[in-house]
Design a protein around this motif. Structure first.
Motif, PDB file in Angstrom:
ATOM      1  N   THR A 273       9.323   7.418  -5.524  1.00 60.45           N
ATOM      2  CA  THR A 273       9.305   6.034  -6.024  1.00 60.45           C
ATOM      3  C   THR A 273       9.582   5.932  -7.513  1.00 60.45           C
ATOM      4  O   THR A 273       9.980   4.869  -8.006  1.00 60.45           O
ATOM      5  CB  THR A 273       7.935   5.382  -5.747  1.00 60.45           C
ATOM      6  OG1 THR A 273       6.910   6.124  -6.443  1.00 60.45           O
ATOM      7  CG2 THR A 273       7.631   5.369  -4.257  1.00 60.45           C
ATOM      8  N   GLY A 274       9.341   7.025  -8.249  1.00 59.46           N
ATOM      9  CA  GLY A 274       9.495   6.975  -9.703  1.00 59.46           C
ATOM     10  C   GLY A 274       8.338   6.298 -10.399  1.00 59.46           C
ATOM     11  O   GLY A 274       8.401   6.021 -11.605  1.00 59.46           O
ATOM     12  N   MET A 275       7.265   6.032  -9.672  1.00 60.03           N
ATOM     13  CA  MET A 275       6.076   5.393 -10.262  1.00 60.03           C
ATOM     14  C   MET A 275       5.045   6.455 -10.639  1.00 60.03           C
ATOM     15  O   MET A 275       5.007   7.531 -10.039  1.00 60.03           O
ATOM     16  CB  MET A 275       5.466   4.404  -9.271  1.00 60.03           C
ATOM     17  CG  MET A 275       6.295   3.178  -9.016  1.00 60.03           C
ATOM     18  SD  MET A 275       5.440   2.000  -7.924  1.00 60.03           S
ATOM     19  CE  MET A 275       6.261   2.339  -6.378  1.00 60.03           C
ATOM     20  N   ASP A 276       4.202   6.131 -11.625  1.00 59.76           N
ATOM     21  CA  ASP A 276       3.200   7.109 -12.027  1.00 59.76           C
ATOM     22  C   ASP A 276       2.050   7.159 -11.020  1.00 59.76           C
ATOM     23  O   ASP A 276       1.872   6.256 -10.195  1.00 59.76           O
ATOM     24  CB  ASP A 276       2.681   6.840 -13.441  1.00 59.76           C
ATOM     25  CG  ASP A 276       1.944   5.518 -13.567  1.00 59.76           C
ATOM     26  OD1 ASP A 276       0.982   5.294 -12.814  1.00 59.76           O
ATOM     27  OD2 ASP A 276       2.325   4.703 -14.434  1.00 59.76           O
ATOM     28  N   LYS A 277       1.276   8.213 -11.096  1.00 62.24           N
ATOM     29  CA  LYS A 277       0.231   8.501 -10.113  1.00 62.24           C
ATOM     30  C   LYS A 277      -0.806   7.394 -10.018  1.00 62.24           C
ATOM     31  O   LYS A 277      -1.222   7.010  -8.923  1.00 62.24           O
ATOM     32  CB  LYS A 277      -0.440   9.830 -10.466  1.00 62.24           C
ATOM     33  CG  LYS A 277      -1.454  10.305  -9.453  1.00 62.24           C
ATOM     34  CD  LYS A 277      -2.002  11.667  -9.858  1.00 62.24           C
ATOM     35  CE  LYS A 277      -3.051  12.140  -8.871  1.00 62.24           C
ATOM     36  NZ  LYS A 277      -3.607  13.475  -9.273  1.00 62.24           N
ATOM     37  N   SER A 278      -1.241   6.867 -11.163  1.00 63.24           N
ATOM     38  CA  SER A 278      -2.285   5.839 -11.150  1.00 63.24           C
ATOM     39  C   SER A 278      -1.798   4.570 -10.474  1.00 63.24           C
ATOM     40  O   SER A 278      -2.544   3.911  -9.736  1.00 63.24           O
ATOM     41  CB  SER A 278      -2.758   5.536 -12.574  1.00 63.24           C
ATOM     42  OG  SER A 278      -1.681   5.035 -13.356  1.00 63.24           O
TER      43      SER A 278
END
Length: 481
Positions: A273-278
């Motif tokens: 997704t390219g989103m950060d873990k949090s």
């Protein structure tokens, strides 16, 4: 919701009846995702008695006007329809002082059901406080049974059921409506057991979805007609469902697609997704609360196990995100035959995953003739081997503390019969877990779509179970209630 059948809601009906029969007033909250059968449950419970009102997203003024009209008919008092009420509080104040209302409450408890209550909240964020005052001031001390129902799970949980809600503490009960179990699907579709499984794998237990399939057509024709036609109900439903429930729907779409195509670990989902873990963790928590996805940890692991996997729990969404969303351009450009052939060629892989989940749920319900406390999957490194680096997996591990019994099972969704000799490999893998259980009774089981090379009736070992789809069929036919 327009349903032709009312199936498998005995427990919910019993809860409603018990709540209704309690002395004094009552307030019950009913919620669950779109199309799961809330309205049908309410209507069957009411059986034409009481006042049923379906809220809309038109705002207070129009909803009050529509409620007035129904109330006027219910109380046989035309003056109510033509009166002017500038808010819900003044409307209910008038209701409880109406002589026809008072007479009705003396004869029996009045049911007032407000369906799609979240529409009222979305239009007026003060609605929970308003209805708290209405209940405390007018309904609590009257012979009234109030039902508040809604499809927006997040709004119902946060604005109606949560500790922070003004309505908290007023409800006398709540019901979250779940999808139908697999064993009830043949009440809708007259298919052989394989196509009942196939249908369940793409539709799940949502009655409205199942009713879209024409039982006079083959499973594959139904799939093509309902999923691969632009504008068809099931082709569009996933987007309506998620956009109606979620803000920032685009990010949820990306996460669900990532999981559907095989990214089950948190780091894999983040990478795709390219989103950060949090951020991904936050979105995943919301999807879990909505029952759209579920986390999985290996059998016997601590609940704080960090390397958990995430799976789409809802079969319809799982199928849609795996096959429809990634191929929308093809479908929109009328290249449906190419997509259809791809689905058919890949379907056994998809169905194999769903078959494992189905068998686990059926074992929990007593498929093998016994019940188990915990039924799940196991995977991990085989430390009994020399290297111990390879990840091994057991499709089903079930445990009964009462009998101190473990069941190890493998599921095979293939078009060929399998050999019972697979039990030997299962026994070998099971040693990894058996070392943690002393003097444990052990059962080994194979579950096959297409049956077995050997005659399973010749297997005399009571600790070995071989089951095919005919055995599943016999089980669900004996356990409908």
């Amino acid at each position: 919701m327009s349903q032709q059948k009312f199936i498998d809601r005995e427990e919910e009906m019993e809860i409603l009846k018990n709540q209704y029969d309690m002395e004094g007033s009552g307030l019950i909250v009913i919620y669950g995702r779109r199309r799961v059968g809330k309205t049908e449950l309410i209507n069957n419970f009411m059986s034409g008695h009481g006042l049923y009102f379906l809220a809309t997203n038109e705002g207070d003024t129009e909803n009050i006007r529509n409620f007035q009209k129904l109330l006027s008919e219910f109380l046989n008092d035309k003056s109510i329809e033509y009166a002017y009420y500038n808010d819900w509080y003044s409307l209910f104040s008038s209701i409880v002082n109406n002589k026809n209302f008072i007479e009705k409450t003396k004869k029996s408890k009045i049911i007032i059901a407000i369906d799609e209550f979240p529409y009222l909240i979305e239009a007026n964020r003060s609605i929970p406080s308003i209805f708290q005052k209405i209940y405390d001031s007018f309904l609590k001390n009257n012979n009234v049974f109030l039902i508040l129902s809604g499809s927006s799970v997040s709004i119902m949980e946060n604005d109606v059921l949560s500790y922070k809600s003004p309505l908290y503490g007023r409800r006398t009960g709540q019901i979250r409506i779940k999808p139908l179990k697999f064993k009830f699907i043949n009440n809708f579709l007259k298919y052989n057991i394989e196509d009942l499984c196939n249908s369940y794998f793409v539709l799940g237990g949502i009655p409205e979805y199942i009713l879209k399939f024409n039982t006079n057509l083959s499973f594959w024709n139904n799939l093509k007609n309902n999923f691969l036609n632009r504008g068809s109900y099931l082709y569009e439903e996933a987007e309506f469902l998620l956009r109606g429930e979620l803000r920032e729907a685009r990010n949820y779409f990306t996460i669900l697609k990532a999981i559907a195509i095989g990214n089950h670990r948190l780091n894999e989902i983040c990478s795709y997704t390219g989103m950060d873990k949090s951020m991904v963790s936050k979105y995943i928590d919301v999807l879990i609360s909505l029952d759209f996805i579920e986390p999985e940890i290996p059998f016997g692991s601590d609940k704080n196990f960090k390397r958990r996997l995430y799976w789409i729990k809802d079969n319809y969404l799982s199928f849609w995100f795996r096959y429809i969303l990634p191929n929308k351009s093809e479908i929109e450009n009328s290249r449906t035959e190419r997509v259809f052939n791809y689905i058919k060629n890949d379907f056994n892989t998809y169905a194999g995953e769903k078959f494992e989940y189905l068998i686990r749920s059926l074992i929990y319900d007593g498929l093998t003739g016994k019940y188990y406390d915990n039924v799940s999957r196991w995977w991990g490194k085989n430390k009994l081997k020399n290297k111990g680096n390879d990840i091994e997996e057991i499709d089903i591990v079930a445990y009964s503390s009462e009998r101190n019994e473990l069941l190890f099972g493998e599921c095979k969704w293939t078009n060929k019969k399998i050999s019972a000799s697979l039990i030997d490999k299962l026994m070998e893998k099971s040693k990894i877990l058996l070392k943690n259980y002393n003097n444990c009774n052990v059962i080994y089981a194979l579950f096959s779509k297409s049956g077995f090379i050997e005659n399973k009736n010749t297997i005399k070992n009571k600790n070995i179970i071989l089951m095919d789809l005919n055995d599943v069929k016999n089980f669900i036919e004996k356990n409908k209630s």
